[in-house]
Write an enzyme that holds these catalytic residues in place. Sequence first.
Site, short mmCIF file in Angstrom:
data_model
loop_
_atom_site.label_atom_id
_atom_site.label_comp_id
_atom_site.label_asym_id
_atom_site.label_seq_id
_atom_site.Cartn_x
_atom_site.Cartn_y
_atom_site.Cartn_z
N LYS A 20 0.85 -1.20 0.00
CA LYS A 20 0.00 0.00 0.00
C LYS A 20 0.88 1.24 0.00
O LYS A 20 0.63 2.20 -0.73
CB LYS A 20 -0.92 0.01 1.23
N GLN B 281 -5.05 -1.50 9.49
CA GLN B 281 -4.94 -2.84 8.90
C GLN B 281 -5.58 -3.89 9.82
O GLN B 281 -5.33 -3.91 11.03
CB GLN B 281 -3.47 -3.17 8.65
N ASP C 82 -11.57 2.69 4.01
CA ASP C 82 -11.92 1.27 4.03
C ASP C 82 -13.43 1.07 3.92
O ASP C 82 -13.90 -0.04 3.70
CB ASP C 82 -11.48 0.66 5.36
N1 GUN Z 1 -6.97 -6.85 5.78
C1 GUN Z 1 -7.19 -7.53 4.63
N2 GUN Z 1 -7.86 -6.74 3.74
C2 GUN Z 1 -8.04 -5.56 4.34
C3 GUN Z 1 -8.67 -4.34 3.92
O1 GUN Z 1 -9.19 -4.19 2.82
N3 GUN Z 1 -8.66 -3.34 4.85
C4 GUN Z 1 -8.12 -3.49 6.08
N4 GUN Z 1 -8.18 -2.45 6.91
N5 GUN Z 1 -7.54 -4.60 6.49
C5 GUN Z 1 -7.50 -5.62 5.62
#
Ligand code: GUN
Length: 294
Positions: A54, A98, A121
Amino acid sequence: MTAKIIDGKLIAADLRARVADEVARVKRDHGLTPGLAVVLVGNDPASEVYVRNKHKQTQAAGMASFEHVLPADVAQADLLALVAKLNADPAVHGILVQLPLPKGLDTETIIASIDPAKDVDGLHPHNAGRLAGGLPALSPCTPLGCIILTKSVHSSLEGMDAIVIGRSNLVGRPLVQLLLNENATVTIAHSRSRNLPELCRRADLVYAAVGKAEMVRGDWLKPGATVIDVGITRLPAADGKTRLVGDVAFDEAMKVAGAVTPVPGGVGQMTVACLLVNTLRAACAIEGLPAPGM
Ligand code: GUN
Protein backbone atom coordinates in the site's frame (compact mmCIF):
# COMPACT_ATOMS: atom_id res chain seq x y z
CA MET A 1 -14.71 -24.40 -24.05
CA THR A 2 -12.14 -22.33 -22.21
CA ALA A 3 -13.09 -19.30 -20.16
CA LYS A 4 -11.54 -15.89 -20.57
CA ILE A 5 -9.08 -15.04 -17.78
CA ILE A 6 -9.89 -11.65 -16.28
CA ASP A 7 -6.54 -9.88 -15.97
CA GLY A 8 -6.74 -8.11 -12.61
CA LYS A 9 -3.11 -7.09 -12.86
CA LEU A 10 -3.70 -5.17 -16.08
CA ILE A 11 -7.00 -3.63 -14.97
CA ALA A 12 -5.48 -2.55 -11.65
CA ALA A 13 -2.44 -1.01 -13.38
CA ASP A 14 -4.76 0.93 -15.67
CA LEU A 15 -6.79 2.19 -12.69
CA ARG A 16 -3.63 3.20 -10.78
CA ALA A 17 -2.43 5.13 -13.83
CA ARG A 18 -5.76 7.00 -14.00
CA VAL A 19 -5.53 7.81 -10.29
CA ALA A 20 -1.98 9.11 -10.78
CA ASP A 21 -3.19 11.38 -13.61
CA GLU A 22 -5.98 12.78 -11.41
CA VAL A 23 -3.59 13.25 -8.49
CA ALA A 24 -1.25 15.22 -10.75
CA ARG A 25 -4.22 17.34 -11.86
CA VAL A 26 -5.45 18.21 -8.33
CA LYS A 27 -1.88 18.99 -7.31
CA ARG A 28 -1.38 21.30 -10.28
CA ASP A 29 -4.80 22.98 -10.24
CA HIS A 30 -5.54 23.09 -6.52
CA GLY A 31 -2.23 22.53 -4.70
CA LEU A 32 -3.73 19.42 -3.10
CA THR A 33 -1.64 16.35 -2.30
CA PRO A 34 -3.97 13.54 -1.16
CA GLY A 35 -2.54 11.72 1.88
CA LEU A 36 -3.16 8.20 3.15
CA ALA A 37 -2.25 7.03 6.66
CA VAL A 38 -1.97 3.28 7.24
CA VAL A 39 -1.80 1.92 10.78
CA LEU A 40 -0.28 -1.52 11.34
CA VAL A 41 -0.48 -3.04 14.80
CA GLY A 42 1.78 -6.01 15.54
CA ASN A 43 3.80 -8.08 13.08
CA ASP A 44 1.45 -10.40 11.24
CA PRO A 45 3.57 -11.33 8.18
CA ALA A 46 0.68 -11.16 5.66
CA SER A 47 -0.38 -7.74 6.99
CA GLU A 48 3.22 -6.50 6.77
CA VAL A 49 3.32 -7.44 3.08
CA TYR A 50 -0.04 -5.73 2.40
CA VAL A 51 1.00 -2.55 4.22
CA ARG A 52 4.36 -2.35 2.42
CA ASN A 53 2.51 -2.74 -0.88
CA LYS A 54 0.00 0.00 0.00
CA HIS A 55 2.84 2.35 0.94
CA LYS A 56 4.69 1.77 -2.36
CA GLN A 57 1.63 2.16 -4.54
CA THR A 58 0.39 5.25 -2.70
CA GLN A 59 3.72 6.95 -3.33
CA ALA A 60 3.81 5.76 -6.94
CA ALA A 61 0.43 7.45 -7.50
CA GLY A 62 1.92 10.75 -6.29
CA MET A 63 0.11 10.78 -2.95
CA ALA A 64 1.59 11.24 0.50
CA SER A 65 1.89 7.99 2.45
CA PHE A 66 2.11 7.94 6.24
CA GLU A 67 2.90 4.62 7.89
CA HIS A 68 2.40 4.04 11.61
CA VAL A 69 3.61 0.78 13.13
CA LEU A 70 2.58 -0.01 16.71
CA PRO A 71 3.54 -3.00 18.88
CA ALA A 72 1.05 -5.88 19.23
CA ASP A 73 0.60 -5.09 22.91
CA VAL A 74 -0.27 -1.42 22.37
CA ALA A 75 -2.96 -0.14 24.73
CA GLN A 76 -6.34 0.48 23.12
CA ALA A 77 -6.22 4.09 24.42
CA ASP A 78 -2.91 4.70 22.62
CA LEU A 79 -4.29 3.38 19.33
CA LEU A 80 -7.41 5.55 19.75
CA ALA A 81 -5.15 8.54 20.44
CA LEU A 82 -3.24 7.92 17.20
CA VAL A 83 -6.50 7.71 15.22
CA ALA A 84 -7.67 10.98 16.85
CA LYS A 85 -4.40 12.63 15.82
CA LEU A 86 -4.82 11.41 12.21
CA ASN A 87 -8.47 12.55 12.20
CA ALA A 88 -7.24 16.07 13.06
CA ASP A 89 -4.26 16.11 10.65
CA PRO A 90 -5.08 18.19 7.52
CA ALA A 91 -2.39 16.35 5.48
CA VAL A 92 -4.24 13.05 6.03
CA HIS A 93 -7.34 12.44 3.88
CA GLY A 94 -7.59 8.67 4.29
CA ILE A 95 -7.06 6.44 7.33
CA LEU A 96 -6.77 2.66 7.17
CA VAL A 97 -6.24 0.48 10.22
CA GLN A 98 -4.94 -2.84 8.90
CA LEU A 99 -7.06 -5.84 9.99
CA PRO A 100 -7.08 -8.22 11.70
CA LEU A 101 -5.99 -6.45 14.90
CA PRO A 102 -4.17 -8.41 17.61
CA LYS A 103 -6.19 -9.87 20.49
CA GLY A 104 -7.06 -7.40 23.23
CA LEU A 105 -8.02 -4.60 20.85
CA ASP A 106 -11.67 -3.89 20.10
CA THR A 107 -11.88 -3.62 16.30
CA GLU A 108 -15.41 -2.16 16.33
CA THR A 109 -14.51 0.68 18.70
CA ILE A 110 -11.36 1.52 16.74
CA ILE A 111 -13.12 1.54 13.35
CA ALA A 112 -15.89 3.70 14.83
CA SER A 113 -13.31 6.23 16.03
CA ILE A 114 -12.15 7.01 12.45
CA ASP A 115 -13.60 10.19 10.96
CA PRO A 116 -16.17 8.81 8.42
CA ALA A 117 -14.92 11.36 5.86
CA LYS A 118 -11.45 9.72 6.07
CA ASP A 119 -12.71 6.11 6.29
CA VAL A 120 -11.21 4.88 3.00
CA ASP A 121 -11.92 1.27 4.03
CA GLY A 122 -15.65 2.04 4.10
CA LEU A 123 -16.00 0.08 7.34
CA HIS A 124 -17.31 2.82 9.67
CA PRO A 125 -21.02 2.24 10.47
CA HIS A 126 -21.74 5.67 8.95
CA ASN A 127 -20.43 4.56 5.55
CA ALA A 128 -21.74 0.99 5.81
CA GLY A 129 -25.17 2.38 6.68
CA ARG A 130 -25.14 4.88 3.83
CA LEU A 131 -24.11 2.16 1.38
CA ALA A 132 -26.93 -0.08 2.65
CA GLY A 133 -29.32 2.85 2.25
CA GLY A 134 -28.29 3.35 -1.38
CA LEU A 135 -26.62 6.70 -0.58
CA PRO A 136 -23.20 7.88 -1.79
CA ALA A 137 -20.54 6.50 0.58
CA LEU A 138 -16.92 5.48 0.82
CA SER A 139 -17.21 1.74 0.10
CA PRO A 140 -14.85 -1.14 0.94
CA CYS A 141 -12.04 -1.56 -1.59
CA THR A 142 -12.21 -5.29 -2.37
CA PRO A 143 -15.93 -5.23 -3.29
CA LEU A 144 -15.34 -2.11 -5.43
CA GLY A 145 -12.60 -4.05 -7.21
CA CYS A 146 -14.97 -6.99 -7.76
CA ILE A 147 -17.48 -4.70 -9.46
CA ILE A 148 -14.83 -3.18 -11.73
CA LEU A 149 -13.59 -6.65 -12.74
CA THR A 150 -17.16 -7.76 -13.48
CA LYS A 151 -17.74 -4.66 -15.59
CA SER A 152 -14.66 -5.50 -17.64
CA VAL A 153 -16.79 -8.40 -18.91
CA HIS A 154 -20.36 -7.00 -18.72
CA SER A 155 -20.88 -3.28 -19.23
CA SER A 156 -24.23 -3.52 -17.42
CA LEU A 157 -25.14 -5.89 -14.57
CA GLU A 158 -28.81 -4.92 -14.69
CA GLY A 159 -31.13 -7.87 -14.18
CA MET A 160 -28.30 -10.40 -13.90
CA ASP A 161 -28.46 -13.18 -11.30
CA ALA A 162 -25.57 -12.80 -8.84
CA ILE A 163 -24.59 -14.96 -5.91
CA VAL A 164 -22.28 -13.72 -3.18
CA ILE A 165 -20.86 -16.56 -1.09
CA GLY A 166 -19.69 -15.08 2.22
CA ARG A 167 -21.16 -12.34 4.39
CA SER A 168 -18.17 -10.61 5.99
CA ASN A 169 -18.25 -6.87 6.72
CA LEU A 170 -15.12 -6.42 4.62
CA VAL A 171 -16.34 -8.16 1.45
CA GLY A 172 -19.65 -10.09 1.25
CA ARG A 173 -22.09 -7.61 2.80
CA PRO A 174 -20.84 -4.47 1.03
CA LEU A 175 -20.53 -6.39 -2.25
CA VAL A 176 -24.22 -7.29 -2.02
CA GLN A 177 -25.08 -3.60 -1.67
CA LEU A 178 -22.88 -2.57 -4.61
CA LEU A 179 -24.49 -5.28 -6.78
CA LEU A 180 -27.96 -4.02 -5.80
CA ASN A 181 -26.85 -0.51 -6.82
CA GLU A 182 -26.00 -2.04 -10.22
CA ASN A 183 -29.56 -3.47 -10.38
CA ALA A 184 -28.43 -7.10 -10.20
CA THR A 185 -30.63 -9.74 -8.52
CA VAL A 186 -28.59 -10.90 -5.54
CA THR A 187 -28.52 -14.12 -3.53
CA ILE A 188 -26.48 -13.98 -0.31
CA ALA A 189 -25.09 -17.41 0.57
CA HIS A 190 -22.98 -18.42 3.56
CA SER A 191 -21.85 -21.36 5.65
CA ARG A 192 -25.43 -22.18 6.73
CA SER A 193 -26.94 -22.01 3.24
CA ARG A 194 -28.55 -25.22 2.00
CA ASN A 195 -27.93 -26.57 -1.50
CA LEU A 196 -25.08 -24.18 -2.23
CA PRO A 197 -24.12 -25.91 -5.52
CA GLU A 198 -27.72 -25.59 -6.71
CA LEU A 199 -27.94 -21.92 -5.71
CA CYS A 200 -24.65 -21.29 -7.47
CA ARG A 201 -25.75 -22.98 -10.71
CA ARG A 202 -28.51 -20.38 -11.12
CA ALA A 203 -26.08 -17.46 -11.11
CA ASP A 204 -24.70 -15.48 -14.04
CA LEU A 205 -22.22 -13.86 -11.64
CA VAL A 206 -20.49 -15.86 -8.90
CA TYR A 207 -18.52 -14.12 -6.12
CA ALA A 208 -16.64 -16.53 -3.86
CA ALA A 209 -15.50 -14.88 -0.63
CA VAL A 210 -15.47 -17.60 2.02
CA GLY A 211 -11.78 -18.34 2.53
CA LYS A 212 -12.13 -22.07 1.79
CA ALA A 213 -9.60 -23.28 -0.75
CA GLU A 214 -11.17 -24.48 -4.03
CA MET A 215 -14.62 -24.91 -2.49
CA VAL A 216 -16.55 -23.86 -5.60
CA ARG A 217 -16.29 -26.68 -8.13
CA GLY A 218 -16.73 -26.61 -11.90
CA ASP A 219 -20.07 -28.46 -11.71
CA TRP A 220 -21.44 -25.71 -9.42
CA LEU A 221 -21.28 -23.24 -12.29
CA LYS A 222 -23.76 -22.28 -14.97
CA PRO A 223 -22.05 -22.55 -18.37
CA GLY A 224 -20.77 -19.12 -19.38
CA ALA A 225 -20.96 -17.63 -15.86
CA THR A 226 -18.55 -14.91 -14.75
CA VAL A 227 -16.61 -16.03 -11.67
CA ILE A 228 -14.91 -13.56 -9.33
CA ASP A 229 -12.66 -15.31 -6.81
CA VAL A 230 -11.92 -13.29 -3.67
CA GLY A 231 -10.31 -16.16 -1.74
CA ILE A 232 -6.60 -16.55 -1.19
CA THR A 233 -5.17 -19.52 0.70
CA ARG A 234 -1.59 -20.75 0.79
CA LEU A 235 -1.41 -24.53 0.32
CA PRO A 236 1.57 -26.91 0.33
CA ALA A 237 2.58 -27.81 -3.24
CA ALA A 238 3.97 -31.10 -4.60
CA ASP A 239 7.50 -29.65 -4.98
CA GLY A 240 7.74 -28.89 -1.25
CA LYS A 241 7.02 -25.21 -1.84
CA THR A 242 3.65 -23.54 -1.40
CA ARG A 243 1.07 -22.24 -3.85
CA LEU A 244 -1.74 -19.70 -3.60
CA VAL A 245 -5.25 -20.86 -4.45
CA GLY A 246 -8.63 -19.17 -4.42
CA ASP A 247 -12.07 -20.27 -3.25
CA VAL A 248 -12.77 -21.61 -6.75
CA ALA A 249 -11.26 -24.73 -8.34
CA PHE A 250 -9.68 -22.72 -11.14
CA ASP A 251 -8.96 -25.47 -13.70
CA GLU A 252 -12.49 -26.85 -13.37
CA ALA A 253 -14.04 -23.38 -13.59
CA MET A 254 -12.05 -22.63 -16.76
CA LYS A 255 -13.86 -25.48 -18.54
CA VAL A 256 -17.38 -24.26 -17.68
CA ALA A 257 -17.37 -20.52 -16.97
CA GLY A 258 -17.31 -17.66 -19.46
CA ALA A 259 -14.76 -15.61 -17.51
CA VAL A 260 -12.74 -16.26 -14.35
CA THR A 261 -10.37 -14.22 -12.17
CA PRO A 262 -7.07 -15.98 -11.41
CA VAL A 263 -5.46 -16.22 -7.94
CA PRO A 264 -3.07 -14.47 -7.70
CA GLY A 265 -3.48 -11.76 -10.34
CA GLY A 266 -7.21 -11.16 -9.98
CA VAL A 267 -9.11 -9.46 -7.18
CA GLY A 268 -6.06 -8.95 -4.94
CA GLN A 269 -4.53 -6.49 -7.38
CA MET A 270 -7.69 -4.40 -7.36
CA THR A 271 -7.94 -3.81 -3.61
CA VAL A 272 -5.00 -1.40 -3.36
CA ALA A 273 -5.92 0.33 -6.62
CA CYS A 274 -9.42 0.98 -5.21
CA LEU A 275 -7.88 2.20 -1.95
CA LEU A 276 -6.07 4.86 -3.99
CA VAL A 277 -9.35 5.79 -5.69
CA ASN A 278 -11.06 6.11 -2.29
CA THR A 279 -8.22 8.26 -0.93
CA LEU A 280 -8.44 10.60 -3.91
CA ARG A 281 -12.24 10.76 -3.53
CA ALA A 282 -11.96 11.47 0.20
CA ALA A 283 -9.36 14.19 -0.40
CA CYS A 284 -11.54 15.94 -3.01
CA ALA A 285 -14.63 15.73 -0.77
CA ILE A 286 -12.78 17.05 2.29
CA GLU A 287 -11.24 19.90 0.33
CA GLY A 288 -14.55 20.83 -1.35
CA LEU A 289 -13.40 19.89 -4.87
CA PRO A 290 -15.59 18.10 -7.44
CA ALA A 291 -15.46 14.28 -7.26
CA PRO A 292 -12.74 12.79 -9.50
CA GLY A 293 -14.05 11.33 -12.76
CA MET A 294 -13.50 7.64 -11.97
N1 GUN B 1 -6.97 -6.85 5.78
C1 GUN B 1 -7.19 -7.53 4.63
N2 GUN B 1 -7.86 -6.75 3.74
C2 GUN B 1 -8.04 -5.56 4.34
C3 GUN B 1 -8.67 -4.34 3.92
O1 GUN B 1 -9.19 -4.19 2.82
N3 GUN B 1 -8.66 -3.34 4.85
C4 GUN B 1 -8.12 -3.49 6.08
N4 GUN B 1 -8.18 -2.45 6.91
N5 GUN B 1 -7.54 -4.60 6.49
C5 GUN B 1 -7.50 -5.62 5.62
